[in-house]
Design a protein around this motif. Structure first.
Motif, PDB file in Angstrom:
ATOM      1  N   GLU A   1      39.554  35.635  27.291  1.00 18.38           N
ATOM      2  CA  GLU A   1      39.256  36.942  27.879  1.00 18.38           C
ATOM      3  C   GLU A   1      38.235  37.717  27.063  1.00 18.38           C
ATOM      4  O   GLU A   1      37.599  38.651  27.571  1.00 18.38           O
TER       5      GLU A   1
ATOM      6  N   GLY B   1      40.810  41.105  30.152  1.00 16.55           N
ATOM      7  CA  GLY B   1      39.353  41.016  30.193  1.00 16.55           C
ATOM      8  C   GLY B   1      38.870  40.423  31.504  1.00 16.55           C
ATOM      9  O   GLY B   1      39.251  40.852  32.577  1.00 16.55           O
TER      10      GLY B   1
ATOM     11  N   SER C   1      35.957  40.522  32.999  1.00 17.02           N
ATOM     12  CA  SER C   1      35.281  41.504  33.856  1.00 17.02           C
ATOM     13  C   SER C   1      34.200  40.858  34.729  1.00 17.02           C
ATOM     14  O   SER C   1      33.846  41.399  35.777  1.00 17.02           O
ATOM     15  N   LYS C   2      33.650  39.698  34.315  1.00 14.44           N
ATOM     16  CA  LYS C   2      32.605  39.050  35.101  1.00 14.44           C
ATOM     17  C   LYS C   2      33.095  37.787  35.809  1.00 14.44           C
ATOM     18  O   LYS C   2      32.299  37.091  36.443  1.00 14.44           O
TER      19      LYS C   2
ATOM     20  N   THR D   1      41.049  44.558  35.759  1.00 14.27           N
ATOM     21  CA  THR D   1      39.738  44.554  35.075  1.00 14.27           C
ATOM     22  C   THR D   1      38.805  43.452  35.574  1.00 14.27           C
ATOM     23  O   THR D   1      37.752  43.231  34.986  1.00 14.27           O
ATOM     24  N   TRP D   2      39.130  42.773  36.657  1.00 11.18           N
ATOM     25  CA  TRP D   2      38.268  41.715  37.191  1.00 11.18           C
ATOM     26  C   TRP D   2      37.190  42.349  38.065  1.00 11.18           C
ATOM     27  O   TRP D   2      37.179  42.234  39.288  1.00 11.18           O
ATOM     28  N   ASP D   3      36.277  43.002  37.397  1.00 13.29           N
ATOM     29  CA  ASP D   3      35.310  43.869  38.088  1.00 13.29           C
ATOM     30  C   ASP D   3      34.409  43.101  39.052  1.00 13.29           C
ATOM     31  O   ASP D   3      34.050  43.607  40.115  1.00 13.29           O
TER      32      ASP D   3
END
Length: 825
Positions: free
Chosen positions: A587, A614, A616-617, A639-641
Motif C-alpha cells: 500500500e 493506501g 490510491s491509484k 482511499t481507492w481514488d
C-alpha cells in the motif's frame, strides 16, 4: 581572444568567449559610455542578475545576453533598439513600457519559462521588427491595436499563454515574413488575417491571408480547417514552408518548396502537376486516403530530397523514368498496396539512405552483390512477404535501423548477418517470422551500438541469446527458448525493457535482475517454467514500473525489498505457487495501478488494524483463487481514488498503459463477463476487482458503491451474507457483476436497473427472494443469471409469484415449528 581580429566587428568579440563568473554592477564595462552595441551571448555569468548599471550606457542600442545564464528580474529603465535575452533564467514581470519605446526594433525573450508579462492595451506605431516571446509566460489577449506594428517582420508567440480571439488588424501587417502562434488558447472563427497551429479555430482559411505576400513560413496544423487547400497560397510568392497537417482539406495542392499535408483525410489521386515545382525539397502526404498511382514525374523533380507517401491507399505499381538522376535520400511508401515490385528498382536511386516499403508486395530477385547498391542508413521492409534474408544486406555495413518484421523468413539466421550494420546498427526488428535459431551462435550478439533488438514471435529453440551490452530494449517473447537465463544477462546493465515471456525457460530467476533494476523499467518473465524464490535484491532508486512473473512455478513469499521500487505501476504474480499473507506494505507504493496475486497459496485477512489504507491509484485488483478470509470493513475502499473518479466514455483516442514505452504494452488475464479474457493492451480507464474463490464472509461493504469507475466486480464463490448493497447502483460504468455462490439474502435492489452498461450478471446460487427487477439490462439476462435462488420469481424465471409466496410461507412455518414458537395447529 581568438576572435579579436582587425577585420571582425569588435561588437562581437565578447560573444561565445568562454567567459564565466558574476557580472558585477561596478564592472569597468559600464564605463564605456559611448558603447552602442554589446554582445555577451553564449558565456556563463553564473546566474547573476542583469545589472541595473546597463542604464549608464546611454548610447547603447543593441544588447545581446542570450544563452549566458543570467537570471532575476529585467531592469525597468531600458532605452535600446535591440534586446536579446533568450535562454536565460529570467523571472518576474517584463516592463510593459518597453513595448512603447519608439526606437525599439528587436525584442527576443524566448525560452524564459518563468518570465511573465502583458502587452499594453494600446500599441502605437513603432519600429519594432522582431517580437519573440516563444516559451514564456506572457499571457492575456492580443490588443486590437496590434496591427499598428506595421514594421513587424517576425512574430513568435509559440507556447506562450495568450488567449481570446485574434484581432483582425493582424492582416494589416504586410511586412510579416514569419508568424507562429502555435500552442496558445486562441479560439473562435478565423479572423481575416492568419491563425496558426494547435488552437481552437474552425472553418475555412480566409482568402485575405494572400495579402501577406512576404510570408515565407506558415503553419496551419490541427486547427479544424476544412474545404479545399486554399488557392490564395499561390499569391505568397516568397513562401517556402507550409504545414497543413491534421486538418480536413480536400485535394488541391499548390506551388511550394516544402509541403507537409499529413493526416488531413485527403482523398483522390496525387496530381502530376506537383512535378512542375522545380524547387520542391520535401513532399509529405503521409497518413491520408489517397488512391491511384504515384506519378512517376515526382521522381524527376531535381530538388526533391524527401518523399513521404506512406499509409495511404495507393495501389498501382511504380513506374520509374530516369530515376537514376533523382536526388531522393528519403523515400517512404509503406502501408500502400502498390502491386508487385522489384526491390532492385530502388537501387537506381544512388543517394537513397532511408527507404520504407513496409506492407508492400516486394519481389527480390537473385543478383550479384556489387558496390552500386546504395548504402542505406534506415531500411524498413516489414510485412513484405519475404521468405529469406535478402542477399543485398551483405553490403549494408552502415545501417542504423533495419526492420524485417512480419515476414515469412524461416530457418536459421545466417552467420554473414552478424556483419550487417555491425558498427552502426541501433535498431533491429526480426519479430513475427519463422526463425528457428542461429547458424553461428555467439555468446553475445555482435552489434556494438544496438539499442533495440526484437526477436519475439519466432520459433527460436535454443538457449536465450545475450544481446549486445549497449541494448536498452530486448524482446524475445513467444519463442521456444529453453534452458536457464545465462548469468551473462547481468552484464547488460543498460537494459530498460526485458521481455522474455512465453518460452520454456527453467531454473531460478537470477538475483541480479533485482540489483540492476536501477536502469530496468519493465521486466516480463511470464509463462515460463521458472521455480524457486523471487530475487530479494531490489534496490533503492529503482526505475521499475512493471514486473510480470505470472504463470510460472515460483515459490516462497513476496520479497519485502519490492517496497523500494517506488515507481512500480504493475505487479503481476498470478498463477504461481507462492505462499504467505497479504502484503500490506504494498500500500505504500504510490504509483501502483495493477496488483494481481491470483491463483497462489496466499492466506489470511487482507485488512488489519495497522492497514494504511493506501492504493490510491489502484485500478486492477485480482486476488482470486487463494485462501484469503475475513470481513471487508466499510473503510477498506475509501482511499481507492482511481476507482472513484468517473472518466466517462468519450470519443477521444484511447490511452493504454506503457504508451510511452517503445514496442511494449502490458497485458493481463482477467475474469470478465464470466470468461477468462486476455487484455493484450490495458486501457487506462479499465478498472476491475476480483475477490472470487476465497473465504471472505460478512456483508458486502456499502462503500463499494463509491467505486464509480469500476467496470468489473467479481465477488463470487465466497461466503458473503446480508443484502446486496443498493449502493452498487451507483457503479454506472459497470459491465460485469458476479455475486454468485454466496449466501446473500433479500431482494435484488431495483437500483441495479441504472447500470445501463451491464452486459453480464450472475446472482446464481444465493438465497435471494422476491420479484426480479424488470427493465433496462435485466431484460437481456437469461435464467442462468438467477438460478439457485428458490425465492426469486418473475421473468426470465418461469416460477409463478403466488407459488413462490406459498413456498416462503411453508419455509417460515417449518422454521417456527422447529423453534417451538407455535403449536402444531
Amino acid at each position: 581572444m581568438k576572435s579579436w581580429k582587425a577585420k571582425v566587428d569588435c561588437c562581437s568579440w565578447l560573444g561565445n568567449s568562454w567567459m564565466s563568473g558574476i557580472l558585477n554592477p561596478n564592472s569597468s564595462l559600464f564605463m564605456l559610455h559611448h558603447l552602442q552595441k554589446l554582445n555577451l551571448s553564449m558565456n556563463d555569468f553564473s546566474f547573476s542578475s542583469i545589472p541595473s548599471s546597463f542604464s549608464q550606457l546611454l548610447r547603447l542600442t543593441h544588447l545581446d545576453l542570450s544563452y549566458s545564464n543570467f537570471d532575476g528580474n529585467i531592469p525597468s529603465k531600458l532605452s535600446w533598439a535591440s534586446l536579446s535575452l533568450s535562454d536565460c533564467s529570467l523571472f518576474g514581470e517584463f516592463p510593459k513600457n518597453v513595448f512603447l519605446l519608439p526606437k525599439l526594433q528587436v525584442i527576443v525573450l524566448s525560452r524564459n519559462d518563468l518570465l511573465i508579462g502583458f502587452l499594453p492595451e494600446f500599441l502605437s506605431r513603432s519600429s519594432l521588427r522582431v517580437l519573440d516571446l516563444y516559451s514564456t509566460n506572457f499571457s492575456g489577449k492580443l490588443p486590437n491595436s496590434f496591427g499598428n506594428l506595421e514594421s513587424l517582420n517576425l512574430l513568435d508567440l509559440h507556447k506562450a499563454n495568450f488567449f481570446g480571439e485574434l484581432p483582425n488588424s493582424i492582416g494589416n501587417i504586410e511586412s510579416l515574413s514569419f508568424l507562429n502562434l502555435d500552442y496558445n488558447q486562441f479560439f473562435g472563427a478565423i479572423p481575416s488575417s492568419i491563425s496558426l497551429s494547435f488552437n481552437n479555430f474552425n472553418g475555412q482559411a480566409p482568402s485575405t491571408l494572400g495579402n501577406l505576400a512576404k510570408l515565407n513560413f506558415i503553419s496551419l496544423e490541427s486547427i479544424n480547417l476544412h474545404g479545399k487547400i486554399p488557392s490564395f497560397l499561390n499569391n505568397l510568392t516568397q513562401l517556402e514552408y507550409l504545414y497543413l497537417s491534421y486538418n480536413n482539406f480536400d485535394t488541391n495542392l499548390t506551388k511550394l518548396r516544402e509541403i507537409y499535408i499529413s493526416r488531413c483525410q485527403l482523398k483522390g489521386s496525387i496530381p502530376s502537376e506537383i512535378s512542375r515545382l522545380p524547387q520542391l525539397y520535401t513532399f509529405d502526404l503521409s497518413y491520408n486516403s489517397l488512391s491511384g498511382a504515384i506519378p512517376s514525374l515526382l521522381f524527376t523533380i531535381p530538388s526533391l530530397n524527401k518523399l513521404s507517401l506512406n499509409q495511404n491507399h495507393l495501389t498501382a505499381p511504380l513506374k520509374f523514368k530516369n530515376i537514376s538522376s533523382s536526388s531522393l535520400w528519403v523515400l517512404s511508401l509503406g502501408g500502400n498496396v502498390l502491386g508487385k515490385m522489384e526491390l532492385k528498382i530502388f537501387f537506381e536511386i544512388k543517394n537513397l539512405t532511408y527507404l520504407d516499403l513496409s506492407g508492400t508486395n516486394l519481389l527480390i530477385s537473385k543478383r550479384n552483390i556489387n558496390s552500386t547498391i546504395p548504402k542505406f542508413l534506415r531500411l524498413w521492409l516489414s510485412s513484405c512477404n519475404l521468405i529469406e534474408f535478402p542477399d543485398f544486406l551483405r553490403t549494408q555495413t552502415s545501417l542504423l535501423d533495419l526492420d524485417l518484421s512480419n515476414n515469412k523468413i524461416e530457418g536459421k539466421i545466417p552467420k554473414w548477418f552478424w556483419n550487417v550494420g555491425k558498427v552502426a546498427l541501433q535498431f533491429l526488428n526480426l519479430s513475427y517470422n519463422h526463425l528457428s535459431g542461429f547458424e553461428q551462435p555467439l555468446t553475445v550478439l555482435p552489434w556494438q551500438t544496438l539499442s533495440l533488438l526484437d526477436l519475439s514471435s519466432n520459433m527460436l529453440q535454443e538457449s536465450l541469446p545475450i544481446p549486445p551490452l549497449s541494448t536498452n530494449y530486448f524482446f524475445a517473447s513467444k519463442n521456444n527458448l529453453t534452458g536457464r537465463i545465462p548469468s551473462m544477462i547481468c552484464k547488460v546493465n543498460s537494459l530498460k525493457i526485458l521481455d522474455i515471456s512465453d518460452n520454456q525457460l527453467i531454473g531460478e530467476i537470477p538475483q541480479c535482475l533485482g540489483t540492476f533494476s536501477s536502469s530496468l523499467s519493465i521486466l516480463n518473465l511470464k509463462r515460463n517454467l521458472f521455480k524457486g524464490n523471487l530475487p530479494e535484491t531490489f534496490l533503492e532508486g529503482s526505475n521499475l514500473t512493471s514486473l510480470d512473473f505470472s504463470y510460472n512455478q515460483i515459490q516462497g513469499k513476496i520479497p519485502r525489498s519490492l517496497v523500494k521500487c517506488r515507481m512500480l505501476e504493475v505487479l503481476n504474480l498470478g498463477n504461481n505457487m507462492m505462499i504467505g499473507t497479504f502484503p500490506f506494505w504494498l500500500e505504500s507504493l504510490p504509483e501502483l495501478q495493477i496488483l494481481i496475486l491470483r491463483a497462489n497459496g496466499f492466506h489470511g485477512p487482507i485488512w488489519g488494524p495497522h492497514t494504511m489504507l493506501g492504493f490510491s491509484k489502484l485500478r486492477v485488483f485480482d486476488i482470486s483463487y487463494n485462501n484469503f478470509f475475513g470481513m471487508l470493513p466499510l473503510e477498506y475502499f475509501e482511499t481507492w481514488d482511481a476507482m472513484q473518479m468517473v472518466h466517462g466514455r468519450g470519443n477521444s483516442q484511447p490511452e493504454y498503459m506503457e504508451d510511452q514505452a517503445p514496442y511494449y504494452k502490458d497485458s493481463i488475464t482477467v475474469m470478465n463477463k464470466g470468461e477468462e479474457m486476455v487484455l493484450v493492451k490495458i486501457l487506462i480507464i479499465f478498472t476491475s476487482i476480483d475477490l472470487s474463490n476465497n473465504r471472505f464472509h460478512g456483508e458486502i461493504p456499502d462503500t463499494m458503491g463509491k467505486l464509480k469507475n469500476l467496470i468489473v466486480l467479481n465477488l463470487s464463490n465466497n461466503s458473503f451474507t446480508g443484502h446486496i448493497p443498493s449502493s452498487l447502483g451507483n457503479l454506472t460504468e459497470l459491465e460485469s457483476l458476479d455475486l454468485s455462490q454466496n449466501k446473500l439474502l433479500g431482494e435484488i435492489p431495483h437500483q441495479l436497473l441504472s447500470l445501463t452498461f451491464l452486459a453480464y450478471l450472475n446472482l446464481s446460487n444465493n438465497q435471494l427472494m422476491g420479484l426480479i427487477p424488470q427493465g433496462g439490462q435485466f431484460w437481456t439476462f437469461d435464467n442462468s443469471s438467477f438460478e439457485g435462488n428458490l425465492g426469486l420469481c418473475g421473468p426470465p424465471l418461469s416460477r409463478n409469484v403466488d407459488i413462490v409466496k406459498l413456498q416462503l410461507l411453508n419455509q417460515a412455518r417449518s422454521h417456527l415449528l422447529e423453534s417451538g414458537s407455535i403449536g402444531n395447529r
